[in-house]
Design an enzyme around this catalytic site. Structure first.
Site, PDB file in Angstrom:
ATOM      1  N   LYS A   1     -25.272 121.464  12.502  1.00 39.36           N
ATOM      2  CA  LYS A   1     -24.629 120.426  13.322  1.00 39.36           C
ATOM      3  C   LYS A   1     -23.426 119.831  12.592  1.00 39.36           C
ATOM      4  CE  LYS A   1     -27.294 120.643  16.920  1.00 39.36           C
ATOM      5  NZ  LYS A   1     -26.776 121.223  18.178  1.00 39.36           N
TER       6      LYS A   1
ATOM      7  N   TYR B   1     -30.875 123.383   9.908  1.00 40.33           N
ATOM      8  CA  TYR B   1     -30.562 122.931  11.272  1.00 40.33           C
ATOM      9  C   TYR B   1     -29.524 121.802  11.224  1.00 40.33           C
ATOM     10  CZ  TYR B   1     -31.017 119.920  15.351  1.00 40.33           C
ATOM     11  OH  TYR B   1     -30.736 119.109  16.414  1.00 40.33           O
TER      12      TYR B   1
ATOM     13  N   SER C   1     -26.561 115.646  16.746  1.00 39.39           N
ATOM     14  CA  SER C   1     -27.886 115.056  16.562  1.00 39.39           C
ATOM     15  C   SER C   1     -27.819 113.961  15.511  1.00 39.39           C
ATOM     16  CB  SER C   1     -28.836 116.152  16.086  1.00 39.39           C
ATOM     17  OG  SER C   1     -30.019 115.597  15.549  1.00 39.39           O
TER      18      SER C   1
END
Ligand code: UD1
Length: 278
Positions: free
Chosen positions: A93, A89, A65
């Site tokens: 990643k 979050y 992302s």
């Protein structure tokens, strides 16, 4: 439990590549429930890589992302920009990206494409495949379509005092079908390239929250009431991609513009007012 379920797939099917899309993606939720995010996005992924190694399946396309760029120092953002996370979050990643670079270092027969998605919106042209958020949408486009269909009263615009052309946050919205095409191109690229490479999947153009609301209203002839609110914590003012690397190495370029993204998102919502429940 995860491990056995994933291994079962490798035992019973014969394939040579994996596209790994599974993961949680709500920033606010990740702040509230970090263990849930590390468990699913990191531990689940670790199991997958372990099993891939065991079954000698070493070609991978991984969904990362643009969040890995944190608060970008400059735009457009290219792949060599520094990585940083502002929430769990984002950290999941970055952790997985680091794992993949370590994995390749230890075994150069891996072929890995890390795709850093900017802001995917839109839906399949058929109106049969679209985005159905769980509960209240946290992302802008599904919120807009739910206002348009009458499920929600108005869009809350988070911040109108950013240093952007109209004061609202700017993002690189990309049609989900373009994103899909990027995955196919990445897989083709890996057929002839070993190594680990990260690619931005974005259009290279930035649009504000108000640009999106206005374009949606105009092309679909629906009114979208909105109200300005305070900034949402953790949001950056401007984020858009430099997609040159994907353009050149993957021979991929986003085809669809903002108008088609708005039309296609609305078609799906209109045909599926209650999402997949219908
Ligand atoms: C967010 C995440 C990103 C994640 C992506 C997909 C952050 C900082 N980033 O991207 O890591 O990969 O979702 O889930 O959270 N907005 C409103 N009103 C709304 C919703 C959004 O004004 O009701 C604004 C936001 O402030 C932002 C823009 O719309 O300026 C886009 O927001 P959103 O769709 O949530 O995506 P991101 O925050 O860019």
């Amino acid at each position: 439990m995860y491990f056995d379920a994933i291994e079962e797939v490798f035992k019973t099917h014969d394939f040579n590549s994996v596209m790994h899309f599974a993961g949680f993606k709500a920033v606010g939720e990740s702040v509230q429930f970090p263990i849930k995010y590390y468990q699913n996005n990191v531990v689940g992924t670790l199991f997958l890589f372990e099993i891939m190694q065991k079954y000698n399946v070493k070609k991978l396309v991984f969904s990362s992302s643009a969040t890995v760029y944190g608060n970008p120092q400059k735009v457009p953002i290219d792949e060599s920009s520094p990585l940083s996370a502002t929430n769990p979050y984002g950290r999941t990643k970055i952790i997985v990206e680091d794992m993949l670079r370590d994995l390749y270092q230890s075994d150069p027969t891996w072929r890995i494409a890390i795709l850093r998605y900017f802001n995917p919106i839109g839906a399949h042209k058929s109106g049969r495949i679209g985005e159905q958020p769980n509960g209240i949408p946290t992302n802008l486009m599904p919120y807009i379509t739910q206002v348009a269909i009458g499920k929600r009263e108005k869009v809350f615009v988070f911040g109108h005092d950013y240093k952007t052309h109209d004061g609202t946050g700017v993002r690189d919205y990309i049609h989900v079908v373009d994103l899909v095409r990027g995955h196919v191109k990445a897989l083709e690229y890996l057929d002839s390239h070993e190594g680990v490479e990260a690619f931005n999947l974005g259009t290279g153009k930035g649009y504000s929250v108000l640009d999106l609301i206005k374009t949606f209203s105009e092309v679909n002839h629906v009114e979208i009431p909105y109200e300005f609110m305070n900034r949402r914590s953790g949001d950056v003012a401007i984020s858009y991609a430099d997609p040159k690397k994907a353009n050149e190495l993957l021979h991929w370029r986003a085809k669809y513009g903002l108008e088609e993204m708005c039309e296609d998102s609305w078609r799906w919502q209109r045909l599926n007012p209650n999402g997949y429940e219908d």
